[in-house]
Write a protein that holds these residues in place. Sequence first.
Motif, short mmCIF file in Angstrom:
data_model
loop_
_atom_site.label_atom_id
_atom_site.label_comp_id
_atom_site.label_asym_id
_atom_site.label_seq_id
_atom_site.Cartn_x
_atom_site.Cartn_y
_atom_site.Cartn_z
N ASP A 55 0.85 -1.19 0.00
CA ASP A 55 0.00 0.00 0.00
C ASP A 55 0.89 1.25 0.00
OD1 ASP A 55 -1.56 2.13 0.80
OD2 ASP A 55 -2.70 1.00 2.29
N ALA A 56 0.80 2.04 -1.06
CA ALA A 56 1.65 3.22 -1.19
C ALA A 56 1.41 4.25 -0.09
CB ALA A 56 1.41 3.89 -2.55
N MET A 57 0.20 4.20 0.47
CA MET A 57 -0.14 5.17 1.51
C MET A 57 0.71 4.97 2.77
SD MET A 57 -2.98 6.77 0.33
CE MET A 57 -4.18 7.04 1.60
N THR A 58 1.29 3.78 2.91
CA THR A 58 2.05 3.52 4.13
C THR A 58 3.51 3.98 4.01
OG1 THR A 58 2.58 1.25 3.46
CG2 THR A 58 0.58 1.56 4.75
N GLY A 59 3.88 4.57 2.91
CA GLY A 59 5.19 5.22 2.77
C GLY A 59 6.37 4.31 3.05
N GLN A 60 7.23 4.73 3.97
CA GLN A 60 8.43 3.95 4.26
C GLN A 60 8.12 2.57 4.82
OE1 GLN A 60 11.74 4.39 3.43
NE2 GLN A 60 10.50 5.74 2.18
N ASP A 61 6.97 2.42 5.47
CA ASP A 61 6.58 1.09 5.94
C ASP A 61 6.47 0.12 4.79
OD1 ASP A 61 6.53 1.43 8.59
OD2 ASP A 61 4.35 1.69 8.79
N ALA A 62 5.94 0.61 3.68
CA ALA A 62 5.81 -0.23 2.49
C ALA A 62 7.18 -0.71 2.03
CB ALA A 62 5.12 0.54 1.36
N VAL A 63 8.15 0.18 2.13
CA VAL A 63 9.51 -0.17 1.71
C VAL A 63 10.12 -1.19 2.67
CG1 VAL A 63 11.80 0.74 1.18
CG2 VAL A 63 9.77 2.11 0.67
N ASN A 64 9.86 -1.01 3.97
CA ASN A 64 10.36 -1.97 4.96
C ASN A 64 9.73 -3.35 4.76
OD1 ASN A 64 11.80 0.13 6.05
ND2 ASN A 64 10.27 0.60 7.63
N VAL A 65 8.43 -3.36 4.47
CA VAL A 65 7.74 -4.62 4.20
C VAL A 65 8.37 -5.30 2.98
CG1 VAL A 65 5.54 -5.61 3.39
CG2 VAL A 65 5.55 -3.96 5.27
N ALA A 66 8.64 -4.50 1.96
CA ALA A 66 9.24 -5.05 0.74
C ALA A 66 10.61 -5.64 1.03
CB ALA A 66 9.34 -3.97 -0.34
N GLU A 67 11.39 -4.96 1.84
CA GLU A 67 12.72 -5.47 2.20
C GLU A 67 12.61 -6.81 2.91
OE1 GLU A 67 14.72 -2.24 4.33
OE2 GLU A 67 16.58 -2.94 3.38
N ALA A 68 11.67 -6.90 3.84
CA ALA A 68 11.51 -8.12 4.63
C ALA A 68 11.04 -9.29 3.75
CB ALA A 68 10.53 -7.87 5.77
N PHE A 69 10.06 -9.04 2.91
CA PHE A 69 9.56 -10.10 2.03
C PHE A 69 10.65 -10.54 1.05
CE2 PHE A 69 5.06 -11.31 2.30
CZ PHE A 69 4.60 -10.43 3.26
#
Length: 297
Positions: A223-237
């Motif tokens: 979800d783009a609305m979550t900003g840097q969280d989205a990037v952190n999630v992507a890193e973890a996955f």
Amino acid sequence: MAMFEGLAEKLQGALRKLRGKGKVTEADVTEALREVRMALLGADVSLKVVKQFVSSVKERAIGQDVLESLTPGQQVVKVVYDELVQLMGGSNAKLTVASKPPTVIMLVGLQGAGKTTTVAKLAAFLHKQGRRPLLTACDVYRPAAVKQLQVLGTQLDLPVFSMGTDISPVDIARAAVEHANRHGNDMVLLDTAGRLHINEELMTELEDIKKTVQPHEILLVVDAMTGQDAVNVAEAFHAQLGLDGVVLTKLDGDARGGAALSVKAVTGCPIKFVGMGEKTDALEPFHPERMASRILG
Ligand code: GDP
């Protein structure tokens, strides 16, 4: 277009002063880049990415013959554009298609990111290109998710494969591929379970599905609305599963742009599609050049 309004306005503001100038000094560039830096940080782009970005723009803008050119202001803006395009991955990253069908695409992500909707959107997109997608309900923890996929499949007049919620997702995925083989579906889209947070159980299940059906593409929906969280999630996955690409959803909302600008730089995974609304036709292939043009106006 509402997309990244704040970012676009600030970046355009920062560069406006340069555009029309007949003569641009190093100090002018430094000043503009200070504003660019603020604009990017304000849009929730990670500090590391911003620093790299600003320093490569600076190097190119000051190091070469840019300032000596006939239109130095415009040349600097062009450098910013080029670097934005590079930051977002350069060119449109396409889906991998299996040499021997079916192509198996596994969609993963946290609950609420828009995974199930994206499965339907992607199926509609592929169907338009003449493909015969099979939507597959592997989220056995939320009966509503199975139902949701069936409803979307009916709307689109596309087949949905489900085995209820008492069978393991791994078995469902395997059976879906066999079903596709028998029925001539050349694309199998797996809607996997999401959780509120990344946890071991979720990852283990996804790894098991990956091992069993060996998907050609693993796409993370964030979800783009979550900003840097989205990037952190992507890193973890990505660290755990190995992603082939990212689908960034809800770009029609008031996302600030941080995720779109940081995902590739931080994870190395390209954004392949963006979600632009709730309807099943609101999915677009991600084009870094177009996005950069939208942002710079
Ligand atoms: P899942 O839990 O990841 O499967 O998420 P869903 O597919 O159920 O979507 C969660 C909510 O986000 C739903 O209300 C969707 O309509 C909405 N949604 C998904 N993608 C988009 C998008 O690109 N734009 C907007 N505005 N809403 C979206």
